[in-house]
Structures are given as structure tokens and as C-alpha cells.
Design a protein around this motif. Structure first.
Motif, PDB file in Angstrom:
ATOM      1  N   UNK A   1      34.095  -9.280  54.862  1.00 39.57           N
ATOM      2  CA  UNK A   1      34.143  -8.051  55.261  1.00 39.57           C
ATOM      3  C   UNK A   1      36.262  -7.778  55.290  1.00 39.57           C
ATOM      4  N   UNK A   2      36.776  -7.312  54.540  1.00 41.09           N
ATOM      5  CA  UNK A   2      38.395  -6.899  54.514  1.00 41.09           C
ATOM      6  C   UNK A   2      38.784  -6.020  55.402  1.00 41.09           C
ATOM      7  N   UNK A   3      39.334  -5.424  56.462  1.00 43.52           N
ATOM      8  CA  UNK A   3      39.835  -4.650  56.836  1.00 43.52           C
ATOM      9  C   UNK A   3      41.003  -3.669  56.688  1.00 43.52           C
ATOM     10  N   UNK A   4      41.296  -2.732  56.857  1.00 47.93           N
ATOM     11  CA  UNK A   4      42.074  -2.016  56.725  1.00 47.93           C
ATOM     12  C   UNK A   4      42.580  -0.919  56.967  1.00 47.93           C
ATOM     13  N   UNK A   5      43.835   0.222  56.415  1.00 49.28           N
ATOM     14  CA  UNK A   5      43.667   1.067  57.294  1.00 49.28           C
ATOM     15  C   UNK A   5      43.852   2.335  55.918  1.00 49.28           C
ATOM     16  N   UNK A   6      42.961   3.714  56.449  1.00 48.89           N
ATOM     17  CA  UNK A   6      43.448   4.419  54.520  1.00 48.89           C
ATOM     18  C   UNK A   6      43.591   5.892  55.109  1.00 48.89           C
ATOM     19  N   UNK A   7      43.778   6.743  55.143  1.00 39.60           N
ATOM     20  CA  UNK A   7      44.710   8.232  55.909  1.00 39.60           C
ATOM     21  C   UNK A   7      43.536   9.267  54.882  1.00 39.60           C
ATOM     22  N   UNK A   8      42.526   9.563  55.333  1.00 42.89           N
ATOM     23  CA  UNK A   8      41.496  10.495  55.190  1.00 42.89           C
ATOM     24  C   UNK A   8      41.562  12.234  55.399  1.00 42.89           C
ATOM     25  N   UNK A   9      40.973  13.036  54.816  1.00 40.33           N
ATOM     26  CA  UNK A   9      41.203  14.340  55.128  1.00 40.33           C
ATOM     27  C   UNK A   9      39.295  14.474  56.145  1.00 40.33           C
ATOM     28  N   UNK A  10      39.373  14.830  57.007  1.00 38.42           N
ATOM     29  CA  UNK A  10      38.136  15.977  57.826  1.00 38.42           C
ATOM     30  C   UNK A  10      38.850  16.948  58.349  1.00 38.42           C
ATOM     31  N   UNK A  11      38.183  17.974  57.253  1.00 31.90           N
ATOM     32  CA  UNK A  11      38.130  19.078  57.569  1.00 31.90           C
ATOM     33  C   UNK A  11      39.429  19.771  57.660  1.00 31.90           C
ATOM     34  N   UNK A  12      40.674  19.760  56.618  1.00 35.35           N
ATOM     35  CA  UNK A  12      41.462  19.700  56.305  1.00 35.35           C
ATOM     36  C   UNK A  12      42.563  18.913  57.385  1.00 35.35           C
ATOM     37  N   UNK A  13      42.234  18.379  57.980  1.00 35.36           N
ATOM     38  CA  UNK A  13      42.665  16.896  58.943  1.00 35.36           C
ATOM     39  C   UNK A  13      43.420  15.654  58.643  1.00 35.36           C
ATOM     40  N   UNK A  14      44.454  15.555  58.540  1.00 32.68           N
ATOM     41  CA  UNK A  14      45.235  14.230  57.740  1.00 32.68           C
ATOM     42  C   UNK A  14      44.326  13.072  59.441  1.00 32.68           C
ATOM     43  N   UNK A  15      43.516  12.286  59.083  1.00 34.87           N
ATOM     44  CA  UNK A  15      42.682  10.923  60.403  1.00 34.87           C
ATOM     45  C   UNK A  15      42.855   9.772  59.644  1.00 34.87           C
ATOM     46  N   UNK A  16      43.165   9.178  60.592  1.00 31.92           N
ATOM     47  CA  UNK A  16      43.847   7.958  60.400  1.00 31.92           C
ATOM     48  C   UNK A  16      41.924   6.756  60.301  1.00 31.92           C
ATOM     49  N   UNK A  17      41.138   5.993  59.293  1.00 31.39           N
ATOM     50  CA  UNK A  17      39.756   5.314  59.484  1.00 31.39           C
ATOM     51  C   UNK A  17      40.164   4.047  59.047  1.00 31.39           C
ATOM     52  N   UNK A  18      39.375   3.208  59.691  1.00 29.92           N
ATOM     53  CA  UNK A  18      39.135   1.847  59.253  1.00 29.92           C
ATOM     54  C   UNK A  18      37.706   1.198  58.373  1.00 29.92           C
ATOM     55  N   UNK A  19      38.614   0.798  56.979  1.00 33.01           N
ATOM     56  CA  UNK A  19      37.944   1.192  55.835  1.00 33.01           C
ATOM     57  C   UNK A  19      37.692  -0.680  55.973  1.00 33.01           C
ATOM     58  N   UNK A  20      36.187  -0.954  56.473  1.00 36.53           N
ATOM     59  CA  UNK A  20      35.915  -2.797  56.183  1.00 36.53           C
ATOM     60  C   UNK A  20      35.449  -2.726  53.987  1.00 36.53           C
ATOM     61  N   UNK A  21      36.451  -3.103  53.314  1.00 36.44           N
ATOM     62  CA  UNK A  21      35.643  -3.427  52.076  1.00 36.44           C
ATOM     63  C   UNK A  21      34.890  -4.807  52.520  1.00 36.44           C
ATOM     64  N   UNK A  22      33.839  -4.898  51.706  1.00 36.32           N
ATOM     65  CA  UNK A  22      32.802  -6.119  51.923  1.00 36.32           C
ATOM     66  C   UNK A  22      32.402  -5.770  50.382  1.00 36.32           C
ATOM     67  N   UNK A  23      32.192  -7.584  50.376  1.00 32.18           N
ATOM     68  CA  UNK A  23      32.159  -7.942  48.779  1.00 32.18           C
ATOM     69  C   UNK A  23      30.982  -9.285  48.908  1.00 32.18           C
ATOM     70  N   UNK A  24      30.352  -9.453  47.988  1.00 32.67           N
ATOM     71  CA  UNK A  24      30.015 -11.121  47.674  1.00 32.67           C
ATOM     72  C   UNK A  24      31.500 -11.792  47.848  1.00 32.67           C
ATOM     73  N   UNK A  25      31.470 -13.068  48.654  1.00 32.07           N
ATOM     74  CA  UNK A  25      32.160 -14.630  48.341  1.00 32.07           C
ATOM     75  C   UNK A  25      32.321 -15.494  47.072  1.00 32.07           C
TER      76      UNK A  25
END
Length: 86
Positions: free
Chosen positions: A62-86
Motif C-alpha cells: 500500500x502506498x499512501x498519498x494525498x488527493x484533492x476531491x470534490x464532495x458536494x461542490x466542496x474541495x476536500x483532502x483525501x488520503x488515498x492508498x494505492x494497493x497493488x501486488x508486490x
């Protein structure tokens, strides 16, 4: 890349099952969470998915990162975890 959104009310085992199913298809998963409760549930789900995949002799990372996402017209910061096979 598939996307899974997690809330504070998400059931970690259910999210883990979704993550594992996507990984089994050979795809990468992005797990998105906004807020401390959602991040907590997401981390639990990823840990459970690791156990599910270890039973099949597959290791995931799992590789964590930040991303800006739109929730109901409001910009929020999400924690995103990229999950993949090693």
C-alpha cells in the motif's frame, strides 16, 4: 485502476473483500478516505486484505498519498492508498 471509497461507517471486512477481489483480477486499487474515522477503517481493511491475499500466497503493498476531491461542490483532502501486488 479501480477505486474504493471508505467512510467511517464502512465495515473493514467488506472493504477488504472488495480490495482482494480487485487484486485477484490483476488490477490496482485506490482506496480513498476523508476524515480520521474513514482513514482508520481503510487501514483496517487494507490489513485484512493483506491476510486474505497471504492465504493465497500473494503479497500486496500500500502506498499512501494525498488527493484533492470534490464532495458536494466542496474541495476536500483525501488520503488515498494505492494497493497493488508486490
Amino acid at each position: 485502476m479501480e477505486s474504493v471509497k471508505v467512510s467511517a461507517r464502512s465495515v473493514p471486512k467488506a472493504v477488504a473483500g472488495a480490495i482482494a477481489a480487485i487484486i485477484r483480477e490483476g488490477k490496482t486499487v485506490e482506496v480513498q478516505a476523508v476524515g480520521a474515522g474513514a482513514v482508520n477503517q481503510a487501514v483496517k481493511a487494507i490489513a485484512i486484505a493483506c491476510v486474505y491475499m497471504q492465504e493465497e500466497n500473494t503479497e500486496i503493498i500500500s502506498i499512501p498519498s494525498f488527493a484533492g476531491i470534490d464532495i458536494n461542490g466542496e474541495e476536500r483532502t483525501a488520503i488515498c492508498f494505492k494497493v497493488e501486488k508486490r
